[in-house]
Motif scaffolding. Structure first.
Motif, PDB file in Angstrom:
ATOM      1  N   VAL A 167      -9.561  -5.074 -35.898  1.00 55.21           N
ATOM      2  CA  VAL A 167      -8.268  -4.448 -35.682  1.00 55.21           C
ATOM      3  C   VAL A 167      -7.246  -5.552 -35.435  1.00 55.21           C
ATOM      4  O   VAL A 167      -7.524  -6.529 -34.735  1.00 55.21           O
ATOM      5  CB  VAL A 167      -8.309  -3.446 -34.501  1.00 55.21           C
ATOM      6  N   ALA A 168      -6.070  -5.429 -36.041  1.00 55.37           N
ATOM      7  CA  ALA A 168      -5.007  -6.426 -35.889  1.00 55.37           C
ATOM      8  C   ALA A 168      -4.066  -6.012 -34.760  1.00 55.37           C
ATOM      9  O   ALA A 168      -3.632  -4.857 -34.699  1.00 55.37           O
ATOM     10  CB  ALA A 168      -4.231  -6.581 -37.190  1.00 55.37           C
ATOM     11  N   LEU A 169      -3.748  -6.968 -33.886  1.00 51.39           N
ATOM     12  CA  LEU A 169      -2.830  -6.733 -32.782  1.00 51.39           C
ATOM     13  C   LEU A 169      -1.653  -7.702 -32.894  1.00 51.39           C
ATOM     14  O   LEU A 169      -1.804  -8.821 -33.398  1.00 51.39           O
ATOM     15  CB  LEU A 169      -3.527  -6.943 -31.441  1.00 51.39           C
ATOM     16  N   TYR A 170      -0.504  -7.272 -32.405  1.00 53.29           N
ATOM     17  CA  TYR A 170       0.693  -8.119 -32.452  1.00 53.29           C
ATOM     18  C   TYR A 170       1.068  -8.470 -31.018  1.00 53.29           C
ATOM     19  O   TYR A 170       1.832  -7.781 -30.355  1.00 53.29           O
ATOM     20  CB  TYR A 170       1.796  -7.418 -33.240  1.00 53.29           C
ATOM     21  N   ILE A 171       0.475  -9.572 -30.567  1.00 55.63           N
ATOM     22  CA  ILE A 171       0.668 -10.084 -29.216  1.00 55.63           C
ATOM     23  C   ILE A 171       1.730 -11.172 -29.274  1.00 55.63           C
ATOM     24  O   ILE A 171       1.653 -12.092 -30.108  1.00 55.63           O
ATOM     25  CB  ILE A 171      -0.653 -10.631 -28.656  1.00 55.63           C
ATOM     26  N   ASN A 172       2.704 -11.101 -28.398  1.00 53.23           N
ATOM     27  CA  ASN A 172       3.785 -12.081 -28.394  1.00 53.23           C
ATOM     28  C   ASN A 172       3.438 -13.278 -27.511  1.00 53.23           C
ATOM     29  O   ASN A 172       2.883 -13.121 -26.417  1.00 53.23           O
ATOM     30  CB  ASN A 172       5.085 -11.443 -27.906  1.00 53.23           C
ATOM     31  N   PHE A 173       3.798 -14.459 -28.002  1.00 53.46           N
ATOM     32  CA  PHE A 173       3.618 -15.705 -27.275  1.00 53.46           C
ATOM     33  C   PHE A 173       4.962 -16.423 -27.192  1.00 53.46           C
ATOM     34  O   PHE A 173       5.847 -16.192 -28.014  1.00 53.46           O
ATOM     35  CB  PHE A 173       2.609 -16.618 -27.992  1.00 53.46           C
ATOM     36  N   ASP A 174       5.090 -17.311 -26.209  1.00 50.07           N
ATOM     37  CA  ASP A 174       6.283 -18.150 -26.172  1.00 50.07           C
ATOM     38  C   ASP A 174       6.334 -18.979 -27.447  1.00 50.07           C
ATOM     39  O   ASP A 174       5.305 -19.365 -28.001  1.00 50.07           O
ATOM     40  CB  ASP A 174       6.262 -19.063 -24.951  1.00 50.07           C
ATOM     41  N   THR A 175       7.541 -19.265 -27.916  1.00 49.33           N
ATOM     42  CA  THR A 175       7.734 -19.971 -29.182  1.00 49.33           C
ATOM     43  C   THR A 175       6.967 -21.287 -29.211  1.00 49.33           C
ATOM     44  O   THR A 175       7.105 -22.126 -28.316  1.00 49.33           O
ATOM     45  CB  THR A 175       9.229 -20.239 -29.423  1.00 49.33           C
ATOM     46  N   SER A 176       6.121 -21.435 -30.243  1.00 48.71           N
ATOM     47  CA  SER A 176       5.330 -22.647 -30.479  1.00 48.71           C
ATOM     48  C   SER A 176       4.369 -22.965 -29.333  1.00 48.71           C
ATOM     49  O   SER A 176       3.924 -24.100 -29.187  1.00 48.71           O
ATOM     50  CB  SER A 176       6.245 -23.849 -30.743  1.00 48.71           C
ATOM     51  N   ILE A 205     -12.214 -13.180 -31.030  1.00 45.81           N
ATOM     52  CA  ILE A 205     -10.754 -13.135 -30.946  1.00 45.81           C
ATOM     53  C   ILE A 205     -10.223 -14.170 -31.923  1.00 45.81           C
ATOM     54  O   ILE A 205     -10.453 -15.376 -31.744  1.00 45.81           O
ATOM     55  CB  ILE A 205     -10.260 -13.446 -29.518  1.00 45.81           C
ATOM     56  N   GLU A 206      -9.524 -13.725 -32.962  1.00 50.56           N
ATOM     57  CA  GLU A 206      -9.147 -14.620 -34.057  1.00 50.56           C
ATOM     58  C   GLU A 206      -7.636 -14.634 -34.275  1.00 50.56           C
ATOM     59  O   GLU A 206      -7.022 -13.593 -34.525  1.00 50.56           O
ATOM     60  CB  GLU A 206      -9.884 -14.207 -35.331  1.00 50.56           C
ATOM     61  N   GLY A 207      -7.044 -15.827 -34.166  1.00 50.48           N
ATOM     62  CA  GLY A 207      -5.599 -15.989 -34.300  1.00 50.48           C
ATOM     63  C   GLY A 207      -5.186 -16.321 -35.723  1.00 50.48           C
ATOM     64  O   GLY A 207      -5.894 -17.028 -36.451  1.00 50.48           O
ATOM     65  N   LEU A 243     -17.235 -12.788 -25.562  1.00 48.67           N
ATOM     66  CA  LEU A 243     -16.071 -13.160 -26.364  1.00 48.67           C
ATOM     67  C   LEU A 243     -16.261 -14.526 -27.013  1.00 48.67           C
ATOM     68  O   LEU A 243     -16.893 -15.418 -26.441  1.00 48.67           O
ATOM     69  CB  LEU A 243     -14.817 -13.209 -25.488  1.00 48.67           C
ATOM     70  N   SER A 244     -15.693 -14.682 -28.200  1.00 46.26           N
ATOM     71  CA  SER A 244     -15.574 -15.993 -28.832  1.00 46.26           C
ATOM     72  C   SER A 244     -14.165 -16.116 -29.383  1.00 46.26           C
ATOM     73  O   SER A 244     -13.473 -15.111 -29.578  1.00 46.26           O
ATOM     74  CB  SER A 244     -16.618 -16.172 -29.943  1.00 46.26           C
ATOM     75  N   SER A 245     -13.724 -17.337 -29.610  1.00 43.59           N
ATOM     76  CA  SER A 245     -12.351 -17.581 -30.069  1.00 43.59           C
ATOM     77  C   SER A 245     -12.360 -18.380 -31.357  1.00 43.59           C
ATOM     78  O   SER A 245     -13.177 -19.285 -31.540  1.00 43.59           O
ATOM     79  CB  SER A 245     -11.567 -18.345 -28.995  1.00 43.59           C
ATOM     80  N   LEU A 246     -11.420 -18.037 -32.232  1.00 43.98           N
ATOM     81  CA  LEU A 246     -11.333 -18.710 -33.526  1.00 43.98           C
ATOM     82  C   LEU A 246      -9.896 -18.689 -34.003  1.00 43.98           C
ATOM     83  O   LEU A 246      -9.192 -17.694 -33.828  1.00 43.98           O
ATOM     84  CB  LEU A 246     -12.233 -17.999 -34.540  1.00 43.98           C
ATOM     85  N   GLY A 247      -9.450 -19.789 -34.590  1.00 45.01           N
ATOM     86  CA  GLY A 247      -8.089 -19.852 -35.138  1.00 45.01           C
ATOM     87  C   GLY A 247      -8.118 -20.127 -36.625  1.00 45.01           C
ATOM     88  O   GLY A 247      -8.733 -21.093 -37.082  1.00 45.01           O
ATOM     89  N   GLU A 270      -6.494 -10.860 -34.334  1.00 44.81           N
ATOM     90  CA  GLU A 270      -7.450  -9.840 -34.745  1.00 44.81           C
ATOM     91  C   GLU A 270      -8.645  -9.821 -33.797  1.00 44.81           C
ATOM     92  O   GLU A 270      -9.153 -10.864 -33.377  1.00 44.81           O
ATOM     93  CB  GLU A 270      -7.930 -10.075 -36.173  1.00 44.81           C
ATOM     94  N   LEU A 271      -9.073  -8.615 -33.469  1.00 45.58           N
ATOM     95  CA  LEU A 271     -10.334  -8.400 -32.765  1.00 45.58           C
ATOM     96  C   LEU A 271     -11.370  -8.085 -33.825  1.00 45.58           C
ATOM     97  O   LEU A 271     -11.222  -7.122 -34.580  1.00 45.58           O
ATOM     98  CB  LEU A 271     -10.230  -7.246 -31.777  1.00 45.58           C
ATOM     99  N   VAL A 272     -12.423  -8.874 -33.897  1.00 45.05           N
ATOM    100  CA  VAL A 272     -13.463  -8.692 -34.912  1.00 45.05           C
ATOM    101  C   VAL A 272     -14.781  -8.374 -34.194  1.00 45.05           C
ATOM    102  O   VAL A 272     -15.226  -9.106 -33.306  1.00 45.05           O
ATOM    103  CB  VAL A 272     -13.622  -9.948 -35.782  1.00 45.05           C
ATOM    104  N   LYS A 273     -15.398  -7.272 -34.594  1.00 44.19           N
ATOM    105  CA  LYS A 273     -16.641  -6.820 -33.971  1.00 44.19           C
ATOM    106  C   LYS A 273     -17.789  -7.762 -34.367  1.00 44.19           C
ATOM    107  O   LYS A 273     -17.960  -8.093 -35.535  1.00 44.19           O
ATOM    108  CB  LYS A 273     -16.950  -5.396 -34.425  1.00 44.19           C
ATOM    109  N   LYS A 274     -18.547  -8.171 -33.386  1.00 42.07           N
ATOM    110  CA  LYS A 274     -19.672  -9.104 -33.621  1.00 42.07           C
ATOM    111  C   LYS A 274     -21.000  -8.337 -33.693  1.00 42.07           C
ATOM    112  O   LYS A 274     -21.133  -7.262 -33.148  1.00 42.07           O
ATOM    113  CB  LYS A 274     -19.730 -10.139 -32.509  1.00 42.07           C
TER     114      LYS A 274
END
Length: 274
Positions: A167-176, A205-207, A243-247, A270-274
């Protein structure tokens, strides 16, 4: 760079020609922005108002992507009036002075454009003015900065994960940066609820980013942001080993990076089911 036309009208007497014979009329459904009125003897030929994101010109050839409620208005001078339209400089100075009068400032002053900014009722309002035909056409956008409301719930996420695997999420972060903004806390809360209600569920958790900037920097930033989301979830009581993280950076776009709307869709977690 795609130019962003921003609108705030002027603190001038607004002349409406609708219904008066011999004068041009506004297009159907068009209207001035509620903050300000228009230059005299101009009418609206194009109008839209919706949630959108795009780049504002800044000094030193820099730009800033802003997102929020965007009102786009295009004005044309009424050439059939027999009057002479104002010069580019006259139009530009009128808009700039109007912005200063309500406490705003001029961020950038170009030959045929200007970027302006005002804070009103605790909200940033970015403005870009663009002129053509020696001042006979005015292109305006006003962007009232705000986060897009994330309407997806924990149950919606679970359904999407079970159906599509992600599922794709639109999470806001500070610029850069990888710091999550306060307005995205509700999304983090929903993801934490999803995981806490489903203790067997594990996620990657994939950015993802758009294509602006270089590939290496985008990939590093997306990795940092995915780790920031994982850390926020652990702080909410989720076990780190779930959880795992990937960019991915710009490697997997889901929309056209040639448009601002497309780039906004590509900037996602994106949250990707493992």
């Amino acid at each position: 760079m795609k130019q962003i036309f921003a609108h705030v009208g002027l603190l001038l007497l607004c002349l409406f020609w609708n219904g008066l014979p011999g004068f041009a009329q506004d297009c159907e459904g068009c209207k001035d922005h509620t903050l300000f009125s228009r230059m005299p003897n101009f009418y609206i030929v194009n109008y839209s108002s919706n949630y959108d994101g795009f780049e504002m010109r800044l000094p030193e050839n820099e730009s800033k992507n802003v997102e929020g409620q965007r009102t786009h208005i295009e004005y044309s001078f009424d050439y059939e009036s027999g009057l002479q339209h104002p010069s580019m400089l006259q139009v530009k100075r009128n808009y700039q002075n109007a912005m200063k009068k309500i406490g705003g400032k001029v961020v950038l002053d170009g030959a045929y454009y200007s970027t302006m900014l005002v804070n009103k009722n605790g909200k940033e309002i970015w403005v870009n003015l663009e002129l053509s035909n020696e001042g006979g056409f005015i292109y305006l956008d006003v962007v009232e900065v705000e986060a897009m409301q994330q309407e997806i719930s924990a149950n919606d996420m679970l359904e999407a994960l079970n159906t599509n695997g992600f599922v794709a999420l639109y999470i806001n972060f500070d610029t850069s940066k990888a710091s999550i903004t306060a307005d995205s806390q509700a999304i983090i809360d929903q993801v934490a609820e999803l995981l806490n209600n489903n203790p067997e569920l594990k996620l990657s958790i994939e950015g993802h980013t758009d294509n602006r900037g270089d590939a290496a920097s985008n990939k590093a930033l997306s990795e940092q942001r995915s780790k920031a989301v994982s850390s926020a979830l652990v702080a909410k009581g989720v076990a780190a080993n779930r959880l795992s993280s990937l960019g991915w950076g710009m490697e997997h776009p889901i929309a056209d990076n040639r448009t601002e709307d497309g780039r906004a869709l590509n900037r996602r977690v994106e949250l990707v089911k493992k």
